[in-house]
Design a protein around this motif. Structure first.
Motif, PDB file in Angstrom:
ATOM      1  N   MET A 187     124.036 -37.287 132.114  1.00  0.00           N
ATOM      2  CA  MET A 187     123.821 -36.010 132.773  1.00  0.00           C
ATOM      3  C   MET A 187     123.233 -34.967 131.820  1.00  0.00           C
ATOM      4  N   THR A 188     123.660 -35.001 130.567  1.00  0.00           N
ATOM      5  CA  THR A 188     123.113 -34.076 129.571  1.00  0.00           C
ATOM      6  C   THR A 188     121.620 -34.334 129.377  1.00  0.00           C
ATOM      7  N   PHE A 189     121.248 -35.630 129.359  1.00  0.00           N
ATOM      8  CA  PHE A 189     119.830 -35.974 129.256  1.00  0.00           C
ATOM      9  C   PHE A 189     119.055 -35.428 130.457  1.00  0.00           C
ATOM     10  N   VAL A 190     119.600 -35.617 131.644  1.00  0.00           N
ATOM     11  CA  VAL A 190     118.944 -35.139 132.871  1.00  0.00           C
ATOM     12  C   VAL A 190     118.680 -33.637 132.790  1.00  0.00           C
ATOM     13  N   GLU A 191     119.699 -32.884 132.416  1.00  0.00           N
ATOM     14  CA  GLU A 191     119.556 -31.429 132.352  1.00  0.00           C
ATOM     15  C   GLU A 191     118.556 -31.026 131.269  1.00  0.00           C
ATOM     16  N   ALA A 192     118.600 -31.712 130.135  1.00  0.00           N
ATOM     17  CA  ALA A 192     117.662 -31.409 129.044  1.00  0.00           C
ATOM     18  C   ALA A 192     116.228 -31.720 129.467  1.00  0.00           C
ATOM     19  N   TYR A 193     116.064 -32.822 130.200  1.00  0.00           N
ATOM     20  CA  TYR A 193     114.714 -33.187 130.646  1.00  0.00           C
ATOM     21  C   TYR A 193     114.186 -32.169 131.647  1.00  0.00           C
ATOM     22  N   LYS A 194     115.015 -31.823 132.602  1.00  0.00           N
ATOM     23  CA  LYS A 194     114.583 -30.856 133.616  1.00  0.00           C
ATOM     24  C   LYS A 194     114.256 -29.497 132.995  1.00  0.00           C
ATOM     25  N   SER A 195     114.992 -29.132 131.960  1.00  0.00           N
ATOM     26  CA  SER A 195     114.769 -27.829 131.324  1.00  0.00           C
ATOM     27  C   SER A 195     113.419 -27.755 130.625  1.00  0.00           C
ATOM     28  N   LYS A 196     112.844 -28.903 130.290  1.00  0.00           N
ATOM     29  CA  LYS A 196     111.539 -28.931 129.638  1.00  0.00           C
ATOM     30  C   LYS A 196     110.400 -28.636 130.610  1.00  0.00           C
ATOM     31  N   GLY A 197     110.670 -28.782 131.900  1.00  0.00           N
ATOM     32  CA  GLY A 197     109.632 -28.530 132.893  1.00  0.00           C
ATOM     33  C   GLY A 197     108.542 -29.583 132.926  1.00  0.00           C
ATOM     34  N   LEU A 198     108.845 -30.758 132.404  1.00  0.00           N
ATOM     35  CA  LEU A 198     107.856 -31.840 132.373  1.00  0.00           C
ATOM     36  C   LEU A 198     107.792 -32.575 133.708  1.00  0.00           C
ATOM     37  N   PRO A 199     106.644 -33.115 134.064  1.00  0.00           N
ATOM     38  CA  PRO A 199     106.591 -34.050 135.198  1.00  0.00           C
ATOM     39  C   PRO A 199     107.195 -35.380 134.758  1.00  0.00           C
ATOM     40  N   LEU A 200     107.343 -36.305 135.670  1.00  0.00           N
ATOM     41  CA  LEU A 200     107.784 -37.662 135.337  1.00  0.00           C
ATOM     42  C   LEU A 200     107.057 -38.630 136.255  1.00  0.00           C
ATOM     43  N   HIS A 201     106.126 -39.347 135.681  1.00  0.00           N
ATOM     44  CA  HIS A 201     105.306 -40.260 136.475  1.00  0.00           C
ATOM     45  C   HIS A 201     105.871 -41.681 136.505  1.00  0.00           C
ATOM     46  N   VAL A 202     106.536 -42.076 135.407  1.00  0.00           N
ATOM     47  CA  VAL A 202     107.137 -43.406 135.353  1.00  0.00           C
ATOM     48  C   VAL A 202     108.453 -43.318 134.588  1.00  0.00           C
ATOM     49  N   LEU A 203     109.490 -43.912 135.152  1.00  0.00           N
ATOM     50  CA  LEU A 203     110.782 -44.051 134.482  1.00  0.00           C
ATOM     51  C   LEU A 203     111.020 -45.537 134.267  1.00  0.00           C
ATOM     52  N   VAL A 204     111.033 -45.960 133.005  1.00  0.00           N
ATOM     53  CA  VAL A 204     111.251 -47.364 132.661  1.00  0.00           C
ATOM     54  C   VAL A 204     112.691 -47.531 132.182  1.00  0.00           C
ATOM     55  N   CYS A 205     113.518 -48.160 133.012  1.00  0.00           N
ATOM     56  CA  CYS A 205     114.928 -48.386 132.682  1.00  0.00           C
ATOM     57  C   CYS A 205     115.023 -49.696 131.906  1.00  0.00           C
ATOM     58  N   ASN A 206     114.841 -49.583 130.610  1.00  0.00           N
ATOM     59  CA  ASN A 206     114.719 -50.755 129.748  1.00  0.00           C
ATOM     60  C   ASN A 206     115.978 -51.062 128.946  1.00  0.00           C
ATOM     61  N   ALA A 207     116.738 -50.034 128.573  1.00  0.00           N
ATOM     62  CA  ALA A 207     117.890 -50.234 127.687  1.00  0.00           C
ATOM     63  C   ALA A 207     118.929 -51.151 128.322  1.00  0.00           C
ATOM     64  N   GLY A 208     119.617 -51.912 127.473  1.00  0.00           N
ATOM     65  CA  GLY A 208     120.661 -52.773 128.001  1.00  0.00           C
ATOM     66  C   GLY A 208     121.442 -53.455 126.898  1.00  0.00           C
ATOM     67  N   ILE A 209     122.554 -54.057 127.283  1.00  0.00           N
ATOM     68  CA  ILE A 209     123.344 -54.848 126.347  1.00  0.00           C
ATOM     69  C   ILE A 209     123.566 -56.235 126.925  1.00  0.00           C
ATOM     70  N   MET A 210     123.857 -57.173 126.024  1.00  0.00           N
ATOM     71  CA  MET A 210     124.107 -58.558 126.405  1.00  0.00           C
ATOM     72  C   MET A 210     125.283 -59.045 125.567  1.00  0.00           C
ATOM     73  N   TRP A 211     126.259 -59.660 126.203  1.00  0.00           N
ATOM     74  CA  TRP A 211     127.479 -60.060 125.512  1.00  0.00           C
ATOM     75  C   TRP A 211     128.076 -58.866 124.756  1.00  0.00           C
ATOM     76  N   GLY A 212     128.243 -57.783 125.481  1.00  0.00           N
ATOM     77  CA  GLY A 212     128.800 -56.571 124.905  1.00  0.00           C
ATOM     78  C   GLY A 212     130.305 -56.658 124.737  1.00  0.00           C
ATOM     79  N   PRO A 213     130.918 -55.561 124.297  1.00  0.00           N
ATOM     80  CA  PRO A 213     132.362 -55.548 124.043  1.00  0.00           C
ATOM     81  C   PRO A 213     133.182 -55.721 125.308  1.00  0.00           C
TER      82      PRO A 213
END
Length: 323
Positions: free
Chosen positions: A97-123
């Protein structure tokens, strides 16, 4: 694995793209290539030091490739890369949520959101929000991110895209409506598979709700790629898997080859008018019956919203209903 078509020449000038987990592996190569094609790219990840190091390395490689056309793997459209770090810890809904608010505060457009991050065999330990780590980091926090950035994506369209980097492992997922986080199954491979299947199922649910909005939704399998995904700090990989990754390393795709599928989903103009596509080897492919099951998709959708209820406003729900 099959051959992959190279990315067609694209010019992403005036486009802004967010790539989660872009400091290493597939995310790194995806962010770098999109920036070389002219986009402003936000590297969204936990560690500022690792992100800064990655951005410096991108710029170094970019200068070398620009000076030597033989090293270029995409059509370079810029003299200098426009890449910026923003903090995002998907293991925390508050950080999301902090990221969302920080992004919106920049006033930038968003043309593509790539949800790439992830974990495998995590804790095995639950996250600070009380969720199974694969479920939250790979799926739930990305769901929250998408929901809150929908207004920005819509206003940046038509042709805005949401791209989720799933895995062929989604085919090994199970279904237990009373245990969607897979907490009763200690097999972390199964938990990973389920989280990746949820990404594919979510693609269908979201695409249905966004029909006519100008936002297209894709998911993909990047191939079996030699990355740090299975060896990062805090991840406990079975010895047999480590052996496979070591012994079979010559058969694995490079991070760039893996990123090619993400790049097609994020930027190939051939898919400007398409949605709800699952890519493998840079081409749309069919998915199995469980991922396509609409009843299961709805169960998952409702459960996910219940998990996120403390972070979802009426305005967010209206945004979904207004399409």
């Amino acid at each position: 694995m099959g051959s992959q078509p190279s990315l067609p020449e694209v010019n992403l000038a005036d486009k802004t793209i967010v790539v989660t987990g872009a400091n290493t592996g597939i995310g790194y190569e995806t962010a770098k290539a999109l920036a070389q094609a002219g986009a402003k790219v936000i590297v969204a990840c936990r560690s500022e030091s690792k992100a800064t190091e990655a951005i410096e390395q991108m710029k170094k490689e970019h200068a070398e490739e620009k000076a030597d056309p033989k090293k270029q793997r995409v059509q370079i459209k810029v003299d200098d890369l426009n890449v910026e770090f923003m903090a995002l810890d998907l293991g925390s809904l508050q950080s999301t949520m902090t990221f969302v608010e920080a992004y919106k505060s920049k006033g930038l457009p968003l043309h593509v959101l790539v949800c790439n991050a992830g974990i495998m065999w995590g804790p095995e330990e639950l996250t600070s929000d009380g969720y199974e780590p694969h479920f939250q980091i790979n799926y739930l926090s990305h769901f929250l991110l998408i929901l809150h950035l929908l207004p920005v994506l819509k206003s940046s369209g038509p042709g805005a895209r949401v791209v989720s980097v799933s895995s062929l492992m989604y085919r090994f997922a199970g279904w237990n409506a009373s245990d969607l986080q897979c907490l009763t199954n200690k097999d972390r491979g199964k938990r990973y598979s389920n989280s990746k299947c949820y990404q594919v199922m979510h693609m269908f649910s979201l695409a249905q709700r966004l029909e006519g909005s100008g936002v297209n939704v894709f998911s993909l399998h990047p191939g079996v790629v030699k990355t740090e995904l299975a060896t990062r700090e805090g991840q406990q990989v079975p010895g047999s898997t480590k052996f496979f990754l070591s012994a079979g390393s010559k058969m694995l795709r490079t991070p760039f080859d893996g990123a090619l599928t993400s790049l097609h989903a994020a930027a190939n103009p051939a898919y400007d008018e398409k949605t709800a596509l699952y890519f493998d080897s840079s081409k749309p492919q069919s998915v199995n019956s469980m991922a396509r099951n609409k009843d299961k998709q709805e169960i998952l959708w409702k459960y996910s919203l219940e998990c996120l209820k403390d972070h979802i406003t009426e305005d967010v729900m209206k945004e979904l209903a207004s399409t």
